[in-house]
Design an enzyme around this catalytic site. Structure first.
Site, PDB file in Angstrom:
ATOM      1  N   GLY B  79       0.844  -1.204   0.000  1.00  0.00           N
ATOM      2  CA  GLY B  79       0.000   0.000   0.000  1.00  0.00           C
ATOM      3  C   GLY B  79       0.870   1.241   0.000  1.00  0.00           C
ATOM      4  O   GLY B  79       2.086   1.169   0.193  1.00  0.00           O
ATOM      5  N   GLY B  84      -0.893   2.622   6.590  1.00  0.00           N
ATOM      6  CA  GLY B  84      -1.141   1.865   7.836  1.00  0.00           C
ATOM      7  C   GLY B  84      -0.561   0.462   7.838  1.00  0.00           C
ATOM      8  O   GLY B  84      -0.927  -0.360   8.687  1.00  0.00           O
ATOM      9  N   LYS B  85       0.379   0.201   6.915  1.00  0.00           N
ATOM     10  CA  LYS B  85       0.943  -1.153   6.778  1.00  0.00           C
ATOM     11  C   LYS B  85       1.609  -1.654   8.058  1.00  0.00           C
ATOM     12  O   LYS B  85       1.362  -2.772   8.510  1.00  0.00           O
ATOM     13  CB  LYS B  85       1.964  -1.182   5.633  1.00  0.00           C
ATOM     14  CG  LYS B  85       1.389  -0.886   4.274  1.00  0.00           C
ATOM     15  CD  LYS B  85       2.456  -0.928   3.190  1.00  0.00           C
ATOM     16  CE  LYS B  85       3.540   0.124   3.373  1.00  0.00           C
ATOM     17  NZ  LYS B  85       3.044   1.521   3.366  1.00  0.00           N
ATOM     18  N   THR B  86       2.479  -0.807   8.637  1.00  0.00           N
ATOM     19  CA  THR B  86       3.237  -1.225   9.824  1.00  0.00           C
ATOM     20  C   THR B  86       2.305  -1.499  11.007  1.00  0.00           C
ATOM     21  O   THR B  86       2.424  -2.535  11.672  1.00  0.00           O
ATOM     22  CB  THR B  86       4.263  -0.141  10.193  1.00  0.00           C
ATOM     23  OG1 THR B  86       5.152   0.021   9.083  1.00  0.00           O
ATOM     24  CG2 THR B  86       5.063  -0.528  11.430  1.00  0.00           C
ATOM     25  N   SER B 152       6.192  -1.893  -1.616  1.00  0.00           N
ATOM     26  CA  SER B 152       6.261  -2.773  -2.795  1.00  0.00           C
ATOM     27  C   SER B 152       5.309  -2.297  -3.895  1.00  0.00           C
ATOM     28  O   SER B 152       4.315  -2.954  -4.203  1.00  0.00           O
ATOM     29  CB  SER B 152       5.982  -4.231  -2.427  1.00  0.00           C
ATOM     30  OG  SER B 152       4.887  -4.374  -1.551  1.00  0.00           O
TER      31      SER B 152
END
Lengths: 241, 241
Positions: B79, B84-86, B152
């Site tokens: 994303g 908010g990935k982490t 990514s």
């Protein structure tokens, strides 16, 4: 690797027997109102206890008590080029897998795809060594045993790896340059002597002998099988108890 | 994670009962030469069967039949920056650990010590992504579940990771640049707009939306808890059966 301790089995044996005996008494009492007729209950017991046993097992399946994990470890094989690190590392990894350990092999041979841009200068070697040490410690912390085989010529490199890992087993394959050179069918030592390979350990770059390795293998006196036995024996004594 | 199947417990229940009943019959016969007096053997049975049960357990402890390993998997969260990935990755990893999985977190935040010399150019990002994918696949192959959270941005990167892993779960945190920018307390987007950060995904570098991710989370409509529930729910349904 996960094993069950004898203590666990003993406690299970007691809990099962109490449960099974109470079941028999209850069935006999409900059917005949006579505790002496327990033998007649054999048939009932056979069926009922299988169900009870099964439930008992399923309950125990949720209980962690007495389930232990064998501590993972990192076997770090160091030595001159051509001293036999890869061959002995492969042997040791195979033997440990057969014992039941989860093993990952880390070797210069196959690790470079993870770290593609690493050269052979002193600085590059130290960075490379640090990465391998971090990788080994990630694997160890997740319950995987590591068999790492790297020249790792400087004491500083090996100390760094030792500092990151919990159970570090340094294996020093002791061998002199002459003996290693005799085994060298690819002529790496010769090319290093001619200056075609730079920073070649033993020729144009120093190899600092380990001061106090957990295991020392003199490869001039031991064959691959004996060296493997020595390493696997040490690991079994120390970690399998 | 290692669990015992119901089949295993059922077979154990049968093998135990046969053994226990034969033991009772044998004891009664040896003592009284009369099978009807089985009830008197209760006391003997209690002691004898505990020993037999214990041995039985120790033998089963060596048998692998019915012991199964839940397949490990790689959750790959992709994303825009600040989507908010982490945070979601950390939540998911914690929840999976509680379920009993072995989990390793891979995140830009802590992965750079393994790969210290990586920059943010397109080429560097692709190399970095490849390393992370290799690391994830090494962990997966050793039974460890991975929760990876990386921008990514290119389809090629995610396909590469998918190709290396056995059970790849792509999680797309769908969010528009405006929403991400609002959350950005460090002012990364602003600096990217001013050109101070180069190749910033969403501003000066493209983000290719996943075509067919296993899980899509619209972070504008779901909070962290709901997103975590969705991801953990999927994993449980697919891998815990």
């Amino acid at each position: 690797m996960i094993v069950e301790t004898k203590k666990r089995s003993l406690v299970k044996a007691f809990s099962w027997r109490i449960l099974a005996t109470l079941t028999t008494i209850l069935i006999v009492y409900l059917v005949f109102h006579n505790l002496k007729l327990a033998s007649i209950a054999g048939g009932f017991e056979f069926i009922a206890k299988i169900i009870v046993y099964f439930i008992h097992e399923r309950v125990w399946n949720k209980i962690r008590f007495g389930k232990e994990e064998i501590e993972p470890f990192v076997i770090w094989i160091t030595g001159l080029p051509l001293s036999g690190k890869t061959t002995i590392g492969d042997e040791v990894a195979e033997r440990l897998k057969k014992v039941g350990f989860r093993v990952e092999r880390l070797d210069g041979r196959d690790i470079r795809k993870l770290f593609p841009k690493t050269g052979f200068s002193q600085e590059d070697r130290i960075v490379h060594n640090e990465r391998v040490a971090h990788l080994a410690s990630i694997l160890e912390r997740n319950g995987i045993c590591v068999v790492a085989s790297f020249v790792s010529p400087y004491e500083e490199m090996r100390s760094f790896a030792r500092g990151l890992c919990k159970n570090f087993v340094e294996v020093y394959l002791k061998c002199d340059v002459e003996t290693c050179e005799k085994r060298d069918r690819e002529g790496l030592y010769e090319r290093a002597r001619r200056g075609e390979i730079k920073n070649f350990t033993g020729i144009s770059d120093p190899y600092e002998e380990p001061v106090d390795p957990e295991i020392m293998v003199d490869v001039r006196k031991m064959n691959i099988g004996e060296a493997t036995d020595k390493i696997v024996g040490y690991v079994k004594r120390r970690f399998l108890r």
